[in-house]
Design a protein around this motif. Structure first.
Motif, short mmCIF file in Angstrom:
data_model
loop_
_atom_site.label_atom_id
_atom_site.label_comp_id
_atom_site.label_asym_id
_atom_site.label_seq_id
_atom_site.Cartn_x
_atom_site.Cartn_y
_atom_site.Cartn_z
N MET A 101 20.71 35.68 34.36
CA MET A 101 21.76 36.65 34.54
C MET A 101 23.03 36.18 33.82
N PRO A 102 23.62 37.04 33.01
CA PRO A 102 24.86 36.66 32.32
C PRO A 102 26.09 36.87 33.21
N LEU A 103 27.14 36.18 32.84
CA LEU A 103 28.42 36.29 33.53
C LEU A 103 29.27 37.31 32.78
N TYR A 104 29.66 38.38 33.46
CA TYR A 104 30.46 39.44 32.84
C TYR A 104 31.89 39.39 33.35
N ASN A 105 32.82 39.83 32.50
CA ASN A 105 34.23 39.91 32.86
C ASN A 105 34.55 41.35 33.27
N TYR A 106 35.26 41.49 34.38
CA TYR A 106 35.67 42.81 34.86
C TYR A 106 37.17 42.80 35.09
N ILE A 107 37.79 43.99 35.06
CA ILE A 107 39.21 44.10 35.33
C ILE A 107 39.43 45.13 36.43
N CYS A 108 40.00 44.67 37.52
CA CYS A 108 40.36 45.55 38.63
C CYS A 108 41.79 46.01 38.38
N GLU A 109 42.04 47.30 38.54
CA GLU A 109 43.39 47.82 38.28
C GLU A 109 44.41 47.30 39.28
N GLU A 110 43.96 46.94 40.48
CA GLU A 110 44.88 46.47 41.50
C GLU A 110 44.97 44.94 41.56
N CYS A 111 43.83 44.27 41.44
CA CYS A 111 43.79 42.81 41.63
C CYS A 111 43.80 42.00 40.34
N GLY A 112 43.42 42.60 39.22
CA GLY A 112 43.39 41.88 37.96
C GLY A 112 41.98 41.48 37.54
N PRO A 113 41.85 40.56 36.59
CA PRO A 113 40.53 40.20 36.07
C PRO A 113 39.73 39.32 37.03
N PHE A 114 38.41 39.47 36.97
CA PHE A 114 37.49 38.61 37.71
C PHE A 114 36.16 38.57 36.97
N ASP A 115 35.36 37.57 37.28
CA ASP A 115 34.04 37.40 36.68
C ASP A 115 32.97 37.64 37.73
N SER A 116 31.83 38.14 37.27
CA SER A 116 30.73 38.39 38.20
C SER A 116 29.40 38.22 37.47
N TRP A 117 28.43 37.59 38.16
CA TRP A 117 27.09 37.45 37.63
C TRP A 117 26.34 38.75 37.93
N GLU A 118 25.88 39.42 36.91
CA GLU A 118 25.16 40.69 37.07
C GLU A 118 23.91 40.67 36.22
N SER A 119 22.90 41.41 36.63
CA SER A 119 21.70 41.51 35.80
C SER A 119 22.03 42.39 34.60
N MET A 120 21.26 42.23 33.54
CA MET A 120 21.53 42.98 32.32
C MET A 120 21.32 44.48 32.52
N SER A 121 20.46 44.86 33.45
CA SER A 121 20.24 46.29 33.71
C SER A 121 21.46 46.93 34.37
N ASN A 122 22.29 46.14 35.04
CA ASN A 122 23.51 46.67 35.68
C ASN A 122 24.76 46.45 34.84
N ALA A 123 24.61 46.02 33.60
CA ALA A 123 25.76 45.68 32.77
C ALA A 123 26.66 46.87 32.49
N ALA A 124 26.12 48.05 32.36
CA ALA A 124 26.93 49.22 32.03
C ALA A 124 27.62 49.81 33.27
N ASN A 125 27.17 49.46 34.46
CA ASN A 125 27.73 50.01 35.69
C ASN A 125 29.01 49.28 36.09
N ALA A 126 29.84 49.95 36.86
CA ALA A 126 31.05 49.33 37.39
C ALA A 126 30.66 48.33 38.47
N CYS A 127 31.49 47.32 38.65
CA CYS A 127 31.23 46.28 39.66
C CYS A 127 32.34 46.34 40.71
#
Length: 100
Positions: free
Chosen positions: A1-27
């Motif tokens: 599982m790769p580590l993806y970077n996400y940006i929350c509009e309220e809290c800021g950036p965070f990282d999350s381990w997600e499967s590649m099939s869920n890569a396009a979905n919001a976390c």
């Protein structure tokens, strides 16, 4: 599982381990549980050793910009690149022909 970077509009950036099939979905943000969009991140190529980084660059470049070679070059020039040059005939030698 790769580590993806996400940006929350309220809290800021965070990282999350997600499967590649869920890569396009919001976390869901770990702090506020709001759905967050994935951020585009550059690969960390500076962490690779120099030899591996050069090989990766060469591989990527040859995939999109293959080297153009002229037909006369491949017709048996004998250079180190194509190694299909004319072969020198090897003399036939037998054990009984030592001095001849």
């Amino acid at each position: 599982m790769p580590l993806y970077n996400y940006i929350c509009e309220e809290c800021g950036p965070f990282d999350s381990w997600e499967s590649m099939s869920n890569a396009a979905n919001a976390c869901a943000c770990p702090a506020c549980s709001e759905p967050s969009a994935r951020d585009v991140a550059a690969p960390r190529l500076n962490l690779m050793n120099t030899t591996l980084r050069r090989a990766h660059t060469r591989s990527e470049k040859s995939g999109s910009e293959p080297k153009v070679v002229k037909r006369s070059h491949l017709a048996g020039c004998g250079c180190a690149l194509c190694k299909v040059g004319p072969q020198k005939p090897t003399p036939t030698r037998h054990k009984w022909m030592i001095g001849h």
